[in-house]
Design a protein around this motif. Structure first.
Motif, mmCIF file in Angstrom:
data_model
loop_
_atom_site.group_PDB
_atom_site.id
_atom_site.type_symbol
_atom_site.label_atom_id
_atom_site.label_comp_id
_atom_site.label_asym_id
_atom_site.label_seq_id
_atom_site.Cartn_x
_atom_site.Cartn_y
_atom_site.Cartn_z
ATOM 1 N N ASP A 37 0.819 -1.217 0.000
ATOM 2 C CA ASP A 37 0.000 0.000 0.000
ATOM 3 C C ASP A 37 0.848 1.259 0.000
ATOM 4 O OD1 ASP A 37 -2.422 -1.358 -0.072
ATOM 5 O OD2 ASP A 37 -2.564 -1.500 2.108
ATOM 6 N N VAL A 38 1.884 1.288 0.825
ATOM 7 C CA VAL A 38 2.730 2.484 0.891
ATOM 8 C C VAL A 38 3.488 2.669 -0.419
ATOM 9 C CG1 VAL A 38 4.717 1.321 1.967
ATOM 10 C CG2 VAL A 38 4.404 3.782 2.272
ATOM 11 N N VAL A 39 3.902 1.576 -1.040
ATOM 12 C CA VAL A 39 4.611 1.667 -2.315
ATOM 13 C C VAL A 39 3.685 2.201 -3.406
ATOM 14 C CG1 VAL A 39 5.579 0.250 -4.171
ATOM 15 C CG2 VAL A 39 6.422 0.002 -1.832
ATOM 16 N N GLU A 40 2.419 1.783 -3.395
ATOM 17 C CA GLU A 40 1.474 2.332 -4.365
ATOM 18 C C GLU A 40 1.331 3.836 -4.173
ATOM 19 O OE1 GLU A 40 -2.702 0.957 -6.057
ATOM 20 O OE2 GLU A 40 -2.919 1.786 -4.037
ATOM 21 N N ARG A 41 1.185 4.288 -2.926
ATOM 22 C CA ARG A 41 1.043 5.727 -2.675
ATOM 23 C C ARG A 41 2.271 6.490 -3.147
ATOM 24 N NH1 ARG A 41 -1.246 3.801 2.194
ATOM 25 N NH2 ARG A 41 0.675 4.232 3.352
ATOM 26 N N GLU A 42 3.449 5.963 -2.855
ATOM 27 C CA GLU A 42 4.683 6.650 -3.244
ATOM 28 C C GLU A 42 4.849 6.655 -4.762
ATOM 29 O OE1 GLU A 42 8.224 5.623 -1.156
ATOM 30 O OE2 GLU A 42 7.254 5.631 0.805
ATOM 31 N N THR A 43 4.443 5.573 -5.413
ATOM 32 C CA THR A 43 4.549 5.509 -6.872
ATOM 33 C C THR A 43 3.639 6.537 -7.530
ATOM 34 O OG1 THR A 43 5.118 3.153 -6.812
ATOM 35 C CG2 THR A 43 4.245 4.008 -8.884
ATOM 36 N N ILE A 44 2.405 6.621 -7.075
ATOM 37 C CA ILE A 44 1.460 7.575 -7.658
ATOM 38 C C ILE A 44 1.896 9.006 -7.363
ATOM 39 C CG2 ILE A 44 -0.913 8.430 -7.537
ATOM 40 C CD1 ILE A 44 -1.819 5.517 -7.213
ATOM 41 N N ALA A 45 2.388 9.265 -6.159
ATOM 42 C CA ALA A 45 2.870 10.609 -5.824
ATOM 43 C C ALA A 45 4.044 10.998 -6.719
ATOM 44 C CB ALA A 45 3.279 10.668 -4.354
ATOM 45 N N TRP A 46 4.955 10.059 -6.964
ATOM 46 C CA TRP A 46 6.098 10.316 -7.849
ATOM 47 C C TRP A 46 5.626 10.606 -9.265
ATOM 48 C CZ3 TRP A 46 7.576 6.878 -11.890
ATOM 49 C CH2 TRP A 46 8.766 7.235 -12.549
ATOM 50 N N MET A 47 4.628 9.871 -9.736
ATOM 51 C CA MET A 47 4.114 10.092 -11.087
ATOM 52 C C MET A 47 3.449 11.461 -11.193
ATOM 53 S SD MET A 47 2.704 6.293 -12.134
ATOM 54 C CE MET A 47 2.969 6.436 -13.897
ATOM 55 N N GLN A 48 2.800 11.878 -10.123
ATOM 56 C CA GLN A 48 2.166 13.197 -10.136
ATOM 57 C C GLN A 48 3.215 14.310 -10.186
ATOM 58 O OE1 GLN A 48 -0.300 12.539 -6.642
ATOM 59 N NE2 GLN A 48 -2.158 12.524 -7.884
ATOM 60 N N THR A 49 4.244 14.202 -9.368
ATOM 61 C CA THR A 49 5.293 15.227 -9.364
ATOM 62 C C THR A 49 6.132 15.179 -10.645
ATOM 63 O OG1 THR A 49 6.821 13.767 -8.159
ATOM 64 C CG2 THR A 49 5.451 15.252 -6.848
ATOM 65 N N SER A 50 6.099 14.043 -11.345
ATOM 66 C CA SER A 50 6.838 13.902 -12.603
ATOM 67 C C SER A 50 6.008 14.327 -13.811
ATOM 68 C CB SER A 50 7.285 12.444 -12.784
ATOM 69 O OG SER A 50 8.126 12.028 -11.733
ATOM 70 N N LEU A 52 3.315 13.091 -15.001
ATOM 71 C CA LEU A 52 2.805 11.965 -15.778
ATOM 72 C C LEU A 52 1.291 11.798 -15.631
ATOM 73 C CD1 LEU A 52 5.644 9.452 -14.878
ATOM 74 C CD2 LEU A 52 5.275 10.511 -17.106
ATOM 75 N N LEU A 53 0.713 12.481 -14.632
ATOM 76 C CA LEU A 53 -0.727 12.362 -14.390
ATOM 77 C C LEU A 53 -1.331 13.768 -14.413
ATOM 78 C CD1 LEU A 53 -0.632 9.816 -11.402
ATOM 79 C CD2 LEU A 53 -0.713 9.323 -13.857
ATOM 80 N N PRO A 54 -1.464 14.365 -15.611
ATOM 81 C CA PRO A 54 -1.888 15.769 -15.701
ATOM 82 C C PRO A 54 -3.336 16.029 -15.315
ATOM 83 C CG PRO A 54 -1.712 14.792 -17.891
ATOM 84 C CD PRO A 54 -1.143 13.784 -16.925
ATOM 85 N N ASP A 55 -4.175 14.993 -15.321
ATOM 86 C CA ASP A 55 -5.562 15.203 -14.918
ATOM 87 C C ASP A 55 -6.140 13.906 -14.353
ATOM 88 O OD1 ASP A 55 -6.539 13.557 -17.095
ATOM 89 O OD2 ASP A 55 -6.274 15.281 -18.427
ATOM 90 N N GLU A 60 -6.998 8.015 -12.832
ATOM 91 C CA GLU A 60 -7.912 6.869 -12.824
ATOM 92 C C GLU A 60 -7.294 5.680 -13.555
ATOM 93 O OE1 GLU A 60 -12.447 5.600 -14.185
ATOM 94 O OE2 GLU A 60 -11.658 7.582 -14.697
ATOM 95 N N LYS A 61 -6.610 5.948 -14.652
ATOM 96 C CA LYS A 61 -5.980 4.876 -15.422
ATOM 97 C C LYS A 61 -4.953 4.141 -14.580
ATOM 98 C CE LYS A 61 -4.065 3.994 -20.007
ATOM 99 N NZ LYS A 61 -5.251 3.267 -20.466
ATOM 100 N N VAL A 62 -4.135 4.892 -13.838
ATOM 101 C CA VAL A 62 -3.120 4.265 -12.986
ATOM 102 C C VAL A 62 -3.768 3.572 -11.798
ATOM 103 C CG1 VAL A 62 -1.132 4.716 -11.497
ATOM 104 C CG2 VAL A 62 -1.285 5.821 -13.730
ATOM 105 N N THR A 63 -4.807 4.179 -11.235
ATOM 106 C CA THR A 63 -5.506 3.555 -10.113
ATOM 107 C C THR A 63 -6.082 2.203 -10.520
ATOM 108 O OG1 THR A 63 -6.058 5.720 -9.187
ATOM 109 C CG2 THR A 63 -7.357 3.826 -8.432
#
Length: 319
Positions: A37-50, A52-55, A60-63
């Protein structure tokens, strides 16, 4: 899994077929990382700051990828630092495949960008493409974990092979009349992505690519993941090339019989992997167990991920 248990798994799928509305597979090497669970949160947070998830559509696609299971089932014994980087790698790859590689019209540009991102002597990447910046960030992460120049070079070569084969597969994905089941499966052994992913598990083991027995293990693990992906994608990919439909056409049988044959192929691949693991030298036994968990973990992920809809098959694991 020893050979007897693998054969029992295969026999269960065959013997109960007539009694079940759906086919069945049994997996024994499935375990979820405590850090999932923590790895999923960190992965999504990294993608947001990178960037990669503009909207919300991208989020939703990554979720829907169920990152917690994607990484957590396939690499259940990884340390949190290693698992987080591994999760970033495979999740970025899946998104990149869906949104960039499958839509690419310039394969050369894709390969050049990937090569640039994986260059050992590149201090930084002055690149506006967020995917390439993210790839470089991951390569730097593996270097910090101790990856050698050779490790990165081998990984780059495998990813380039994947890009070329994926492009070839995308060009023929609707041409069912021109594809045999076995040529399709040979491509899927590469495009399913297990070959580069397996290398991410040998960071502490060294170069296993030079060992024929280890290469056979990785190819069989690729077959396991590729075949289960075909089985759970058959409903959503009715207009695309699928192993079940190709078997049905070749053998001129009904759809359910073709599906059953592919289930048997999956079970026989499990048995083959078990035999190959038993034959590994002692120093590779632990690595072999990681590969078994990866293959069966990826298999089980298909049954918990909203990306798939396994209407015709169920998967059982020990409770």
């Amino acid at each position: 899994m020893d050979m007897d248990l693998a054969e029992k798994s295969c026999a269960t799928a065959s013997a109960t077929r007539g009694q079940l509305s759906r086919h069945e597979i049994n997996l024994l090497h499935v375990r979820l990382s405590p850090y999932a669970d923590v790895v999923e949160r960190e992965t999504i947070a990294w993608m947001q700051t990178s960037a990669l998830l503009p909207d919300e559509r991208y989020l939703e696609k990554v979720t829907r990828m169920a990152v917690w299971g994607y990484a957590g089932f396939s690499h259940p014994f990884g340390r949190i630092e290693e698992l987080t980087l591994y999760s970033k790698y495979i999740t970025l790859w899946l998104l990149w495949d869906d949104l960039v590689v499958e839509k690419a019209t310039d394969l050369g540009a894709i390969l050049d960008g990937l090569a640039d991102a994986f260059r050992w002597d590149r201090a930084s990447l002055t690149e506006s493409n967020p995917y390439l910046r993210a790839w470089r960030d991951i390569v730097d992460g593996y270097r910090q974990l101790g990856a050698s120049r050779d490790f990165v070079a081998r990984l780059r070569w495998k990813m380039a092979c994947w890009v070329k084969t994926a492009a070839s597969e995308n060009r023929s994905v609707y041409a069912t009349s021109a594809v045999s089941p076995w040529s399709h499966l040979r491509k899927r052994l590469i495009t399913i992505g297990v070959i580069p992913t397996a290398q991410l598990l040998d960071l502490q083991v060294g170069d296993v690519d030079r060992i024929p027995a280890a290469r056979r293990v990785v190819l069989t693990a690729s077959a396991i993941v590729a075949i289960v992906n075909e089985l759970v994608s058959v409903e959503k990919d009715r207009d695309r090339v699928n192993l079940v439909a190709l078997i049905q056409k070749q053998d001129q049988c009904d759809f359910d019989s073709a599906y059953a044959r592919v289930v048997d192929m999956y079970c026989l691949s499990l048995a083959k992997l078990s035999a190959l693991l038993n034959a590994l030298p002692a120093e590779l036994k632990e690595w072999g167990l990681l590969i078994s968990h990866m293959a069966q973990g990826f298999s089980y992920w298909h049954f918990v991920c909203p990306r798939y809809d396994p209407q015709r098959i169920i998967c059982r694991i020990p409770t």
